[in-house]
Design an enzyme around this catalytic site. Sequence first.
Site, mmCIF file in Angstrom:
data_model
loop_
_atom_site.group_PDB
_atom_site.id
_atom_site.type_symbol
_atom_site.label_atom_id
_atom_site.label_comp_id
_atom_site.label_asym_id
_atom_site.label_seq_id
_atom_site.Cartn_x
_atom_site.Cartn_y
_atom_site.Cartn_z
ATOM 1 N N ALA A 196 0.857 -1.196 0.000
ATOM 2 C CA ALA A 196 0.000 0.000 0.000
ATOM 3 C C ALA A 196 0.887 1.238 0.000
ATOM 4 C CB ALA A 196 -0.877 0.006 1.246
ATOM 5 N N SER A 199 -0.274 8.881 1.628
ATOM 6 C CA SER A 199 0.508 10.121 1.558
ATOM 7 C C SER A 199 1.656 10.143 2.560
ATOM 8 C CB SER A 199 -0.398 11.324 1.796
ATOM 9 O OG SER A 199 -0.993 11.222 3.064
ATOM 10 N N ILE A 200 1.458 9.518 3.700
ATOM 11 C CA ILE A 200 2.490 9.590 4.739
ATOM 12 C C ILE A 200 3.417 8.387 4.720
ATOM 13 C CG2 ILE A 200 2.764 9.439 7.263
ATOM 14 C CD1 ILE A 200 0.651 11.507 7.583
ATOM 15 N N GLN A 202 4.389 4.123 3.314
ATOM 16 C CA GLN A 202 4.323 3.067 2.304
ATOM 17 C C GLN A 202 4.597 1.752 3.020
ATOM 18 O OE1 GLN A 202 5.992 4.322 -1.309
ATOM 19 N NE2 GLN A 202 7.089 2.419 -1.696
ATOM 20 N N VAL A 203 3.865 0.694 2.631
ATOM 21 C CA VAL A 203 3.995 -0.575 3.351
ATOM 22 C C VAL A 203 4.552 -1.655 2.416
ATOM 23 C CG1 VAL A 203 2.717 -2.353 4.634
ATOM 24 C CG2 VAL A 203 2.028 0.037 4.826
ATOM 25 N N LYS A 218 6.324 -0.622 7.604
ATOM 26 C CA LYS A 218 5.653 0.630 7.241
ATOM 27 C C LYS A 218 6.736 1.710 7.283
ATOM 28 C CE LYS A 218 1.464 3.064 8.754
ATOM 29 N NZ LYS A 218 0.261 2.957 9.574
ATOM 30 N N ASP A 356 -10.280 4.565 14.081
ATOM 31 C CA ASP A 356 -10.349 4.588 12.619
ATOM 32 C C ASP A 356 -10.552 3.176 12.074
ATOM 33 O OD1 ASP A 356 -10.235 5.762 10.108
ATOM 34 O OD2 ASP A 356 -8.056 5.618 9.969
HETATM 35 N N1 LIG Z 1 0.371 -6.012 9.756
HETATM 36 C C1 LIG Z 1 -0.070 -6.011 8.505
HETATM 37 N N2 LIG Z 1 -0.255 -7.182 7.859
HETATM 38 C C2 LIG Z 1 -0.699 -7.208 6.584
HETATM 39 N N3 LIG Z 1 -0.945 -6.115 5.852
HETATM 40 C C3 LIG Z 1 -0.777 -4.921 6.441
HETATM 41 C C4 LIG Z 1 -0.335 -4.811 7.785
HETATM 42 N N4 LIG Z 1 -0.239 -3.501 8.090
HETATM 43 C C5 LIG Z 1 -0.622 -2.832 6.995
HETATM 44 N N5 LIG Z 1 -0.943 -3.674 6.002
HETATM 45 C C6 LIG Z 1 -1.419 -3.311 4.638
HETATM 46 O O1 LIG Z 1 -1.038 -1.986 4.344
HETATM 47 C C7 LIG Z 1 -2.221 -1.159 4.209
HETATM 48 C C8 LIG Z 1 -1.934 0.222 4.772
HETATM 49 O O2 LIG Z 1 -1.535 0.103 6.114
HETATM 50 P P1 LIG Z 1 -1.956 1.184 7.208
HETATM 51 O O3 LIG Z 1 -3.447 1.286 7.194
HETATM 52 O O4 LIG Z 1 -1.303 0.841 8.492
HETATM 53 O O5 LIG Z 1 -1.268 2.478 6.586
HETATM 54 P P2 LIG Z 1 -1.833 3.929 6.411
HETATM 55 O O6 LIG Z 1 -0.744 4.654 5.712
HETATM 56 O O7 LIG Z 1 -2.300 4.429 7.709
HETATM 57 O O8 LIG Z 1 -3.049 3.696 5.395
HETATM 58 P P3 LIG Z 1 -4.565 4.250 5.458
HETATM 59 O O9 LIG Z 1 -4.475 5.670 5.887
HETATM 60 O O10 LIG Z 1 -5.035 4.049 4.045
HETATM 61 O O11 LIG Z 1 -5.349 3.383 6.430
HETATM 62 C C9 LIG Z 1 -3.307 -1.926 4.940
HETATM 63 O O12 LIG Z 1 -4.585 -1.589 4.445
HETATM 64 C C10 LIG Z 1 -2.939 -3.353 4.612
HETATM 65 O O13 LIG Z 1 -3.340 -3.695 3.308
#
Ligand SMILES: Nc1ncnc2c1ncn2[C@@H]1O[C@H](COP(=O)(O)OP(=O)(O)OP(=O)(O)O)[C@@H](O)[C@H]1O
Length: 531
Positions: A196, A199-200, A202-203, A218, A356
């Site tokens: 994923a 903006s802040i 990347q995973v 992350k 959230d």
């Molecule tokens: N522990 C995890 N195991 C599997 N997938 C994960 C995990 N953490 C994050 N992901 C994947 O990465 C995506 C984004 O992670 P996360 O929600 O923590 O980031 P974010 O930058 O806060 O994104 P958003 O604001 O869209 O929720 C998740 O929707 C999921 O698909």
Amino acid sequence: MAVVTVLRGVSHGRLSLLPHSQLPIVRPRNRPNVLRIFARYSQAHDLFTTRLQDRLEKLPKLVEDIVQTSLNTGPRGALRLAQGVQAVVGVGSEWLQDVSKTANSSTGLPTQLQLGLLSPLYLRKLFERMGATYIKLGQFIASAPTLFPPEYVQEFQYCFDRAPAVPFEEIKTILGEELGRPIDTVFEYIDPAPLASASIAQVHGARIRGTGEDVVIKVLKPGIEDILVADLNFIYIAARILEFLSPDLSRASLVAIVKDIRESMLEEVDFNKEATNVESFRRYLEAMGLTRQATAPKVYPQYSTKRILTMERLYGVPLTDLDSIKSLVSSPEISLITALNVWFGSLLACESFHADVHAGNLWQLRDGRIGFLDFGIVGRISPKTWAAMEVFLQSISIEDYESMASALIDMGATGKDVDSKAFARDLEKIFLSIQDLDTEVIVAAARDTNTNANTVAANVAFDERQMNALFLDVVRVSESYGLKFPREFALLLKQLLYFDRYTRLLAPNMNMYRDQRIELVSNRRQRNIYQ
Ligand SMILES: Nc1ncnc2c1ncn2[C@@H]1O[C@H](COP(=O)(O)OP(=O)(O)OP(=O)(O)O)[C@@H](O)[C@H]1O
């Protein structure tokens, strides 16, 4: 209310200094007309002069503040300005195209287009293009219906946080810097394609060297802190100027808004905070004996810093992915009940609650458990709000609108007397309309024998829009009775409405607020719902 009025004024380009005619007038009694008029004029004039003087005295401080803040922002400010211009040009041309499409229509320009880039739709698009700070600002607007006009609150519910991925080479450099050693000594493998990209952060999926454990990393995007500093400074300057231009603007509120945005943004770019939140949720699960039913990803503190967060990788599907979830568990209803009990329990027994839990953050895991992801936004409930919230939730479950009204009155700060009976009647109307609208939408989706993921998703999006509108209705009606809620209440209510939507999707016959298997108010003793 002053904040709302002024912000509304700004959004329609109408901000101006208070005209003479609106200055408060003190009426002296028993004076001849001419004297009265003169007294009135001279009082108004004095007041205006005093205000002007007051403002002039504050001008040097304002200029100093602006100069100082601009200096602190440095070259980042210029870069951000250029990016801002680019975003305005981009959305501006979209707007022009839309205008030209409707130019020949006989009905004239829709209001949305008349307002130009300040209309909810184009402003939301502009915020999305401006990136992190503005996306978060947009999400803040979406969660603060007492502060912003409803049409903006509604539109900003759809402020999507998707951003182009940062090249993998850059991600590797950040990882090396943060870990302080070659990354291949820590990770056996890192997937170059991100799971994923927002903006802040990347995973990326990865595997730990030695143990072979599957993890996700992350990574905070490079330069994001600079962008935040530049943007938050800009927002600060804008707030200061607003305060200067409008002395009637409630300073405490405006400063509080900027402070709130600042704090929540800075929390989100500090993964140490997110790690603390996940860990406290995991401790809560442990303490309540819930680890067989739900989980949150274990954090690897030795491979985590402020900028990177290494977590156990969970495997599953979002709870709202109806088709996939059915292949994982026999009863999506039980999964939902578990998720609800775990979340409600955390309100009481955990230091903070996950604020959230949108569909992407609540998973049905392959091992049967419920997975809670992304603890970037959490809330904390004050004892006063919680006590009133308990009554509020109980009143929903028994459809007692009078106690619902009095709970809301307890929660909303107001110096005025509220007509609780009339308030209760208005609340009843809103809740009845929730039942009618939503059931209709979901039944339409369920009857479609050819339902595929897209069909369900489309209906869910529609349903979500309605839910948000109804949530705003509750707040708006409360506001009309002079109530103002703490932000944690908005976070809670929004979450409840999300859950209500999941219920209608996964367990259409279940009443979330009445079902005996769901312990809304006190979840200290977990019931065994699997027997
Ligand atoms: N522990 C995890 N195991 C599997 N997938 C994960 C995990 N953490 C994050 N992901 C994947 O990465 C995506 C984004 O992670 P996360 O929600 O923590 O980031 P974010 O930058 O806060 O994104 P958003 O604001 O869209 O929720 C998740 O929707 C999921 O698909």
